[in-house]
Write a protein that holds these residues in place. Structure first.
Motif, PDB file in Angstrom:
ATOM      1  N   GLU A 211     -40.247  65.292 -67.369  1.00  0.00           N
ATOM      2  CA  GLU A 211     -41.752  65.452 -67.018  1.00  0.00           C
ATOM      3  C   GLU A 211     -42.237  66.814 -66.649  1.00  0.00           C
ATOM      4  OE1 GLU A 211     -41.883  61.510 -63.342  1.00  0.00           O
ATOM      5  OE2 GLU A 211     -41.448  63.626 -62.414  1.00  0.00           O
ATOM      6  N   PHE A 212     -43.952  66.473 -67.137  1.00  0.00           N
ATOM      7  CA  PHE A 212     -44.403  67.536 -67.382  1.00  0.00           C
ATOM      8  C   PHE A 212     -45.466  67.601 -66.205  1.00  0.00           C
ATOM      9  CE2 PHE A 212     -47.089  70.412 -70.620  1.00  0.00           C
ATOM     10  CZ  PHE A 212     -46.664  71.532 -69.639  1.00  0.00           C
ATOM     11  N   GLU A 213     -45.603  68.613 -66.146  1.00  0.00           N
ATOM     12  CA  GLU A 213     -46.905  68.212 -64.435  1.00  0.00           C
ATOM     13  C   GLU A 213     -48.127  69.882 -65.321  1.00  0.00           C
ATOM     14  OE1 GLU A 213     -48.214  68.104 -59.943  1.00  0.00           O
ATOM     15  OE2 GLU A 213     -46.546  68.069 -60.170  1.00  0.00           O
ATOM     16  N   VAL A 214     -49.237  69.443 -65.066  1.00  0.00           N
ATOM     17  CA  VAL A 214     -50.506  69.992 -65.763  1.00  0.00           C
ATOM     18  C   VAL A 214     -51.831  69.977 -65.054  1.00  0.00           C
ATOM     19  CG1 VAL A 214     -49.562  70.462 -68.565  1.00  0.00           C
ATOM     20  CG2 VAL A 214     -51.320  68.848 -67.452  1.00  0.00           C
ATOM     21  N   LEU A 215     -52.775  71.155 -65.036  1.00  0.00           N
ATOM     22  CA  LEU A 215     -54.115  70.544 -64.800  1.00  0.00           C
ATOM     23  C   LEU A 215     -55.005  71.437 -65.980  1.00  0.00           C
ATOM     24  CD1 LEU A 215     -56.194  70.266 -62.397  1.00  0.00           C
ATOM     25  CD2 LEU A 215     -55.420  72.776 -61.571  1.00  0.00           C
ATOM     26  N   THR A 216     -55.392  70.811 -66.420  1.00  0.00           N
ATOM     27  CA  THR A 216     -56.885  70.577 -67.128  1.00  0.00           C
ATOM     28  C   THR A 216     -57.588  71.042 -66.531  1.00  0.00           C
ATOM     29  OG1 THR A 216     -57.496  68.427 -67.212  1.00  0.00           O
ATOM     30  CG2 THR A 216     -55.497  69.383 -68.814  1.00  0.00           C
TER      31      THR A 216
ATOM     32  N   ARG B  54     -46.467  61.615 -78.004  1.00  0.00           N
ATOM     33  CA  ARG B  54     -47.733  62.212 -77.434  1.00  0.00           C
ATOM     34  C   ARG B  54     -48.588  61.124 -76.681  1.00  0.00           C
ATOM     35  NH1 ARG B  54     -51.749  60.389 -81.139  1.00  0.00           N
ATOM     36  NH2 ARG B  54     -52.800  62.968 -81.445  1.00  0.00           N
ATOM     37  N   GLN B  55     -49.041  61.994 -75.500  1.00  0.00           N
ATOM     38  CA  GLN B  55     -50.001  61.367 -74.578  1.00  0.00           C
ATOM     39  C   GLN B  55     -50.979  62.168 -74.352  1.00  0.00           C
ATOM     40  OE1 GLN B  55     -48.092  59.956 -71.050  1.00  0.00           O
ATOM     41  NE2 GLN B  55     -45.964  59.805 -72.176  1.00  0.00           N
ATOM     42  N   GLN B  56     -52.273  61.772 -73.661  1.00  0.00           N
ATOM     43  CA  GLN B  56     -53.331  61.626 -73.803  1.00  0.00           C
ATOM     44  C   GLN B  56     -53.073  63.059 -71.829  1.00  0.00           C
ATOM     45  OE1 GLN B  56     -56.128  60.826 -75.382  1.00  0.00           O
ATOM     46  NE2 GLN B  56     -57.170  62.753 -74.089  1.00  0.00           N
ATOM     47  N   ALA B  57     -53.227  64.249 -72.086  1.00  0.00           N
ATOM     48  CA  ALA B  57     -53.535  65.099 -71.454  1.00  0.00           C
ATOM     49  C   ALA B  57     -54.434  64.766 -70.294  1.00  0.00           C
ATOM     50  CB  ALA B  57     -54.004  66.426 -71.632  1.00  0.00           C
ATOM     51  N   PRO B  58     -53.772  64.027 -68.668  1.00  0.00           N
ATOM     52  CA  PRO B  58     -55.268  63.822 -67.620  1.00  0.00           C
ATOM     53  C   PRO B  58     -55.833  64.570 -67.319  1.00  0.00           C
ATOM     54  CG  PRO B  58     -52.379  64.912 -67.091  1.00  0.00           C
ATOM     55  CD  PRO B  58     -52.521  64.985 -68.064  1.00  0.00           C
TER      56      PRO B  58
ATOM     57  N   THR C   2     -59.996  65.624 -73.401  1.00  0.00           N
ATOM     58  CA  THR C   2     -58.309  66.232 -73.146  1.00  0.00           C
ATOM     59  C   THR C   2     -57.903  66.641 -74.206  1.00  0.00           C
ATOM     60  OG1 THR C   2     -57.193  64.602 -71.551  1.00  0.00           O
ATOM     61  CG2 THR C   2     -59.029  65.899 -70.386  1.00  0.00           C
ATOM     62  N   GLY C   3     -57.481  66.042 -75.158  1.00  0.00           N
ATOM     63  CA  GLY C   3     -56.471  66.205 -75.715  1.00  0.00           C
ATOM     64  C   GLY C   3     -54.865  65.425 -75.756  1.00  0.00           C
ATOM     65  N   MET C   4     -54.363  65.068 -76.747  1.00  0.00           N
ATOM     66  CA  MET C   4     -53.073  65.479 -76.892  1.00  0.00           C
ATOM     67  C   MET C   4     -52.460  66.394 -76.168  1.00  0.00           C
ATOM     68  SD  MET C   4     -54.162  62.416 -77.607  1.00  0.00           S
ATOM     69  CE  MET C   4     -52.260  61.469 -77.377  1.00  0.00           C
ATOM     70  N   VAL C   5     -51.136  65.993 -75.424  1.00  0.00           N
ATOM     71  CA  VAL C   5     -49.534  66.712 -75.336  1.00  0.00           C
ATOM     72  C   VAL C   5     -48.726  66.088 -76.254  1.00  0.00           C
ATOM     73  CG1 VAL C   5     -47.568  67.357 -73.811  1.00  0.00           C
ATOM     74  CG2 VAL C   5     -50.087  67.295 -72.743  1.00  0.00           C
ATOM     75  N   GLU C   6     -48.682  66.156 -77.193  1.00  0.00           N
ATOM     76  CA  GLU C   6     -47.446  66.680 -78.022  1.00  0.00           C
ATOM     77  C   GLU C   6     -45.983  66.764 -77.538  1.00  0.00           C
ATOM     78  OE1 GLU C   6     -50.466  65.635 -81.540  1.00  0.00           O
ATOM     79  OE2 GLU C   6     -49.043  67.371 -81.190  1.00  0.00           O
ATOM     80  N   LEU C   7     -44.955  65.865 -78.110  1.00  0.00           N
ATOM     81  CA  LEU C   7     -43.397  66.582 -77.977  1.00  0.00           C
ATOM     82  C   LEU C   7     -42.758  66.304 -79.252  1.00  0.00           C
ATOM     83  CD1 LEU C   7     -40.719  66.717 -76.269  1.00  0.00           C
ATOM     84  CD2 LEU C   7     -40.826  63.984 -76.048  1.00  0.00           C
ATOM     85  N   MET C   8     -42.140  67.652 -79.479  1.00  0.00           N
ATOM     86  CA  MET C   8     -41.143  67.448 -80.517  1.00  0.00           C
ATOM     87  C   MET C   8     -39.497  67.786 -81.363  1.00  0.00           C
ATOM     88  SD  MET C   8     -43.588  68.203 -83.426  1.00  0.00           S
ATOM     89  CE  MET C   8     -43.022  68.746 -84.898  1.00  0.00           C
ATOM     90  N   VAL C   9     -39.061  66.455 -81.482  1.00  0.00           N
ATOM     91  CA  VAL C   9     -37.548  66.702 -80.838  1.00  0.00           C
ATOM     92  C   VAL C   9     -36.747  67.036 -82.292  1.00  0.00           C
ATOM     93  CG1 VAL C   9     -35.881  65.723 -79.957  1.00  0.00           C
ATOM     94  CG2 VAL C   9     -37.683  65.287 -78.912  1.00  0.00           C
ATOM     95  N   ASP C  10     -36.175  68.455 -82.116  1.00  0.00           N
ATOM     96  CA  ASP C  10     -35.475  68.671 -83.608  1.00  0.00           C
ATOM     97  C   ASP C  10     -36.318  69.051 -84.588  1.00  0.00           C
ATOM     98  OD1 ASP C  10     -33.205  68.929 -82.416  1.00  0.00           O
ATOM     99  OD2 ASP C  10     -32.615  66.716 -82.739  1.00  0.00           O
TER     100      ASP C  10
END
Length: 383
Positions: A70-75, A103-107, A89-97
């Motif tokens: 879980e990643f909590e942010v304030l945009t 990818r999820q929309q930033a709140p 707001t754009g996307m938060v993206e997760l890269m694994v290996d």
């Protein structure tokens, strides 16, 4: 069985924040900034600071065996009075290996309401929001959480249902790039879709993107920042803002480029350095700025092509001058190289300039592939 998520320190712990050269402490948490704190007092326009807070290329890097994060942010995003909705707001993206795993929309958090670009802003305070990534592969893995390239994002909390460890050294070279909005890539489809990130992945290097939308103006504080930042590779994309803002004439442009390069060379005398001219932009190829956005939403130039004879800059003049400077300096600086930006996006592709200036998301990815093919080729400047 539900496993409890544990809070992971964002500062002073195992997580590395890459792509930012400063962290500002805020009431909510920490705000990544892509230029050092000392540069702020030298900004002529207050808006420059807002651009440095847009975290293009900024990511959290760590190893973990967690199955959920879980990643909590304030945009903080803008909203015109005439628009019923805040800007995306754009996307938060997760890269694994090394592979995109989510990818999820930033709140939406804080909203800055204004009558138009550059107008006074009224803050509508918001609350932090959380993006969650579940179903991660079992076992220890390398993880990167990429922040949205167009939206200032305060980091509030990171939580994981497993152990979080510092990343291992991977031996990748560090590439520092500076350019305009066309390298900042606000219009990309996500933070890993910006052309510098696409190129870095293909070239197997770590990118630090110091591009500043609307503000690639050969500012000395940027040159000193690059001089003082560890780098194995350096590139500079110069010209579009200089023409669109009428920032220089021919008499002053050449010395400013030389001075910028001289400052960088004070700290990186032998580092491969690639100077890139602008991509195609029909409105400014032969016509100087300044520019406006026309009724059709596309870039329009207000200058007179006849003024070029008196030293006013068009893109054609800028490209010729940059090529001349590199050719002149290479006698004493064999690690300096030149790339015509039209090799990244040429005159037959201007339909991919959504507003007559900025490439589409697909064009940004194409630019990244072309840059990598040129720069990282066996005979390329970054070989």
């Amino acid at each position: 069985m539900t496993v409890e998520l544990r809070t992971v320190p964002l500062v002073g712990g195992p997580v590395e924040l890459r792509g930012a050269l400063n962290l500002e402490i805020t009431q909510a948490g920490v705000m990544p900034c892509r230029l050092p704190a000392w540069t702020k007092e030298q900004y002529q326009e207050p808006s420059v600071h807002g651009v440095t807070l847009m975290p293009s290329g900024v990511r959290l890097v760590f190893r973990t065996d967690a199955r959920a994060l879980e990643f909590e942010v304030l945009t903080s995003t803008g909203q015109l009075y005439s628009d019923p909705h805040p800007r995306p707001t754009g996307m938060v993206e997760l890269m694994v290996d090394g592979t995109l795993a989510g990818r999820q929309q930033a709140p939406v958090g804080n909203v800055l309401r204004m009558a138009g670009p550059g107008a006074a802003q009224r803050l509508i305070p918001g609350e932090p929001g959380t993006v969650r990534f579940a179903g991660l592969p079992a076992g220890m893995k390398d993880v990167e959480l990429w922040l949205p390239q167009q939206t200032p994002t305060e980091l509030v909390a990171l939580r994981a249902d497993g152990d979080v460890l510092a990343p291992l050294p991977d031996g990748r070279r560090r590439w520092v790039h500076h350019g305009s909005s066309i390298s900042h890539c606000i219009e990309a489809d996500g933070p890993t879709g910006t052309w510098p990130v696409v190129a870095a992945a293909l070239g197997g290097v770590e990118a630090i993107n110091l591009s500043l939308a609307g503000n690639a103006l050969l500012d000395p504080y940027v040159a000193r920042t690059i001089r003082d930042t560890p780098a194995d590779l350096i590139s500079l994309k110069v010209g579009i803002n200089i023409v669109s803002l009428c920032a220089f004439r021919l008499r002053t442009f050449g010395p400013a480029v030389h001075g910028f390069l001289d400052t960088i060379r004070d700290g990186h005398p032998d580092t491969p350095l690639l100077l890139i001219s602008p991509v195609s932009c029909p409105a400014l190829e032969e016509t100087p700025g300044p520019t406006v956005t026309g009724p059709d939403g596309r870039l329009a130039a207000l200058g007179d092509p006849a003024d070029v004879a008196d030293g006013t800059l068009s893109l054609a003049v800028v490209r010729a001058e940059l090529a001349r400077i590199v050719a002149t300096r290479r006698a004493s600086d064999p690690h300096l190289h030149y790339l015509d930006g039209r090799e990244l996006l040429g005159p037959d592709e201007t339909e991919d300039l959504s507003d007559g200036l900025h490439p589409t998301a697909a064009a940004y990815r194409r630019m990244g592939k072309r840059f990598a093919a040129h720069a990282f080729a066996t005979d390329g400047p970054f070989r």
